[in-house]
Design a protein around this motif. Structure first.
Motif, PDB file in Angstrom:
ATOM      1  N   THR A  69     -22.380  74.918   1.082  1.00 16.68           N
ATOM      2  CA  THR A  69     -23.561  74.366   1.713  1.00 16.68           C
ATOM      3  C   THR A  69     -24.604  75.151   1.451  1.00 16.68           C
ATOM      4  O   THR A  69     -25.953  75.033   2.116  1.00 16.68           O
ATOM      5  N   VAL A  70     -24.548  76.108   0.549  1.00 15.14           N
ATOM      6  CA  VAL A  70     -25.730  77.047   0.517  1.00 15.14           C
ATOM      7  C   VAL A  70     -26.605  76.661  -0.950  1.00 15.14           C
ATOM      8  O   VAL A  70     -25.906  76.207  -2.042  1.00 15.14           O
ATOM      9  N   GLU A  71     -27.922  76.538  -0.916  1.00 20.13           N
ATOM     10  CA  GLU A  71     -28.912  76.311  -1.870  1.00 20.13           C
ATOM     11  C   GLU A  71     -28.583  77.509  -2.886  1.00 20.13           C
ATOM     12  O   GLU A  71     -28.434  78.801  -2.799  1.00 20.13           O
ATOM     13  N   GLY A  72     -28.403  76.917  -4.275  1.00 18.27           N
ATOM     14  CA  GLY A  72     -28.196  78.011  -5.474  1.00 18.27           C
ATOM     15  C   GLY A  72     -26.840  77.685  -5.747  1.00 18.27           C
ATOM     16  O   GLY A  72     -26.411  78.457  -6.762  1.00 18.27           O
ATOM     17  N   HIS A  73     -25.773  77.008  -5.049  1.00 18.35           N
ATOM     18  CA  HIS A  73     -24.560  76.981  -5.303  1.00 18.35           C
ATOM     19  C   HIS A  73     -24.461  75.378  -5.539  1.00 18.35           C
ATOM     20  O   HIS A  73     -24.398  74.426  -4.289  1.00 18.35           O
TER      21      HIS A  73
END
Length: 288
Positions: A69-73
């Protein structure tokens, strides 16, 4: 006060079934057997663009795969060839702070092992504790500290796992020796140091950073260690590279933020890609 609901006990037979179902979903798209698995950290996902003849699979389409759920993943698996070698690139890293159980953090590694992977190359974005490791430093991980106090191995023993895996060489010295030589040849500057895993998602306090420094840590982050531990239990050699994206708390005046992490990741991606490409192309995977 309502007590938190306990996680259900780990069922190794169910886990084996879920891994097999995830393998079947991938095998429906490609029969490629990856030699090396690359797990990409925050802001480092562009390395997947290097993969040729790529088959891109959303992790949402892989049964039982824990979702990031993380930006950049990006939340996807990329299978193909990098520098002529079959690889699996994981752009769907998951973290303890997202609410996943510790066992879930090891699922991508158990899946990679079932797909036939022979080694695990982990990258991450980390805060610099050692004052000599400024933003943009590439750090070859020599060892780690598990200060999240969690493990993907808790509970019953999963298929193929060792109950008590040896962690005297968690980041293979034989593989690191080859990586050092390639960095020197390719003129990629790097440092070497100890990575400390914390649970997050809050950044650390200055007092915590002083404590970690006193314990021997050079960089701090919220990933990597559970994957390395899971790999050790399955007999997979591990190589780890941290991108130092910012000084840790108390070592700079500005507040810490995730946008800074992503930006520095973008700035170093060419140097990191050069090093990783050479590692994939030319290193011999050691046995554990």
């Amino acid at each position: 006060m309502i007590a938190p609901t306990a996680a259900p006990p780990f069922d190794p037979d169910l886990d084996a079934q879920q891994v097999d179902e995830a393998v079947a979903a991938i095998r429906a798209r490609t029969d490629l057997r990856p030699d090396i698995v690359l797990v990409l950290g925050s802001g480092l996902g562009a390395l997947a663009d290097e993969v040729e003849d790529a088959v891109v699979i959303s992790t949402a389409d892989v049964p039982h795969y824990p979702q990031s759920t993380v930006e950049g993943h990006a939340g996807q698996l990329v299978l193909g060839h990098l520098a002529g070698r079959p690889v699996l690139v994981v752009q769907g890293r998951v973290h303890l702070y997202e609410g996943h159980a510790p066992r879930d953090l090891g699922f991508p590694v158990r899946l990679a092992h079932a797909l036939g992977a022979g080694g695990l190359l982990l990258t991450n974005a980390a805060g610099g504790i050692n004052p000599a490791f400024g933003p943009g430093t590439l750090m070859l991980i020599s060892d780690h500290l598990n200060l999240a106090f969690a493990s993907p191995l808790g509970g019953a023993v999963a298929r193929g796992e060792t109950r008590f895996p040896d962690l005297s060489d968690p980041y293979s010295e034989a593989w690191r020796e080859q990586a050092r030589a390639l960095a020197l040849r390719e003129r990629v500057a790097f440092r070497e140091g100890v990575y400390v895993w914390v649970s997050g998602p809050s950044y650390e306090t200055p007092a915590e950073i002083r404590f970690y420094a006193g314990a021997g840590a050079d960089a701090v982050g919220m990933s990597t260690v559970p994957e390395a531990v899971q790999a050790a239990a399955l007999g997979l050699p591990v190589l780890g590279i941290s991108t130092i994206t910012n000084p840790a708390a108390g070592l700079q005046d500005a507040p810490l933020n995730h946008e800074e992490v992503l930006e520095v990741g973008r700035q170093v991606r060419d140097r990191l890609a050069t090093w990783v490409r050479a590692i994939v192309a030319e290193t011999t995977l050691p046995s554990r």
